[in-house]
Enzyme design. Sequence first.
Site, short mmCIF file in Angstrom:
data_model
loop_
_atom_site.label_atom_id
_atom_site.label_comp_id
_atom_site.label_asym_id
_atom_site.label_seq_id
_atom_site.Cartn_x
_atom_site.Cartn_y
_atom_site.Cartn_z
N SER A 1 62.29 4.92 -65.75
CA SER A 1 61.24 3.76 -65.87
C SER A 1 61.32 2.94 -64.45
O SER A 1 60.74 3.72 -63.44
CB SER A 1 61.71 2.56 -66.62
N ASP B 1 53.09 5.68 -73.85
CA ASP B 1 54.17 5.58 -74.35
C ASP B 1 54.50 4.34 -74.89
O ASP B 1 55.72 4.07 -74.97
CB ASP B 1 55.37 6.18 -73.24
N HIS C 1 58.71 4.47 -74.57
CA HIS C 1 59.16 4.46 -73.24
C HIS C 1 60.63 4.38 -73.25
O HIS C 1 61.21 5.14 -72.44
CB HIS C 1 58.42 3.04 -72.59
#
Length: 434
Positions: free
Chosen positions: A211, A377, A412
Site C-alpha cells: 500500500s 481493490d 486492498h
Amino acid sequence: MVSFTLPGLLSALLLLLLPASLDHLPASQRREAEGGIGGGLHPIVLIPGVTCPDLEARLTEAYRPSTPRCGRMTGEGWFGLWTNRTWEMDPERAACFVDQMRLVYDPVLGDFRDLPGVETRVPGFGSARGFGSKDPPHPEYCLGALKSALERLGYRDGETLFGAPYDLRYAPPLPGQTSRVYSRYFRGLARLIEDASRRNNGKPAIILGHSFGGGVALEFVRNTPLPWRDRFVKHLTVAPTWSGGGYVKSLMAVASGPVGLLFVPSAPQLAMPSMWRTFETAIVNLPSPAVFGRRPLVITRHRNYSAYDIADLLVAVGSADGVRPFRERELSKMEYFEAPMVPLTYINGVGIPTAEQLIYWDDDFDRLPEVVYGDGDDTINLASMLAFEEKVGKRPGQMERLKSIKLAGFRHSALVTDVGALSIIMNEIVEANR
Ligand SMILES: *[C@@H]1O[C@H](CO)[C@@H](O)[C@H](O)[C@H]1NC(C)=O
Ligand SMILES: *[C@@H]1O[C@H](CO)[C@@H](O)[C@H](O)[C@H]1NC(C)=O
C-alpha cells in the site's frame, strides 16, 4: 511485460490445495529457496502500510499547547505519540494527539515539518518487528502473516529479514525534491540494505512494500543512482502502490478525514479531518489528470470537479492551506511515471467496488458522500493500475522485468492477510531467491 489475472476460482482452489497453515511452500521449492544460488537467502526489507509505523515525540519549550494538559510532557523526553495504544486514549489526550501530530508547510523551505516545539522520530527502524497494527479489530494489517511465512522459509529478523517503518505523515519526494525527513529515511534505508547485503555474501536485497509502503519502496528505488540499484536491489514487489496515478477515495479522506485509516475513536469529531489535512500523505495520492482526465470525480449541485480541479476542491472542502504544498510538491508527482528499472512484481486486487465518483449534493463535505463505484481493490481504481502498467511497465528496460498480477476478488488489505494472496507473494520471493 508478463501480465495475468488470477480468477477468484483459481485462488479459491489454491487455498484448498494449501495446508491450513501458511507453511504452504512445497518442500522442493523451500529447499531451492534456502539452498539458493551460492547458499543462503537474499535479504528482504519490508515496508508496511501507512498506519503501521509507530511515531514518538518530545516536546520542547517552543511548544504552544492547545490546552494546558497537552503541555504536560514538555521537557519530559520521548513518549509514544502514534502507537498501538493510541486508540484507547481518553478524549482529552486524544485532543493532544491530534494537536501534536500536525505538520506545517514551510513555504521558504518548500517542505513540511513538525509543529514548532514538537520533535518526532520513528522507532524500530531496521527490524521487521519494529511496526505493528494500531487497529485492534484488524491486528493482521501490518504484514504479521507475511513475516511468519518468511520465517518458515528460513528468514530471521536482523539477519536476513528487515523492516523500514517511516513517518506516516510525510510523503516520499521525487528525485531532486527537498525532503528533510525522507532524505534521512532514504539514507538509512540504503545503509540498511548495504549492511544486509554485506552480511549475506554480497547478495542484493528484495524490497517489499504494501500500500503506501509500496509507494515508499518504489520512490526509494527511483531515488537511488542506477548503479546502486543494479548492485543492491534484487527485486521489488509492490502490493499494491498508489504512486503516480492517485485514486478517488483519497478525496474522501481529505474532505471527511481518515475514516477507516487512523483509528482514534475518542478524538474530537472535526479534529481528525483537520489534522489529516496537514499531512503530506493526505495530498500526495489525489487523482491525477494523467489517469482520470476530465471525468467529473466530485459532483456538487453547482460545480463538478475533475482531476484538473483538485486545487479548487481543496479550497471547497476547507483545506485551503493544502493548495500551496499541493501545487509546489505533489502536482509534479502526478505526472511522474519513471520506471524503477529493477525486476518488479506489481500485485493488485481487482473486481471490488471502488469509489469512482463522489456526490456531495448539498455541498456538505463534512458528511459522507453518495458514492458511484467502479472497478478496483476498494481503494485503488483499476484505471490507476492500468495507467501504471502502461506508463511505467512498458518502458524499454522495464517491460522485460515487470510481472503484473491481478487478483480477482481481493481487497486492498486482503493482499497481505489472505492465504491465497500471501502464497502468491511468497512465490515471488521464492522466485527472486532462485
Ligand atoms: C504493542 O506494541 C508493543 C511495543 O511495540 C508490543 O510489545 C506489544 O506486543 C504490542 N501490543 C499489541 C496488542 O500488538
Ligand atoms: C456534473 O456531472 C454530472 C455527471 O457527469 C452531469 O450530469 C452534470 O450535468 C454535471 N454538472 C455540472 C454543473 O456540470
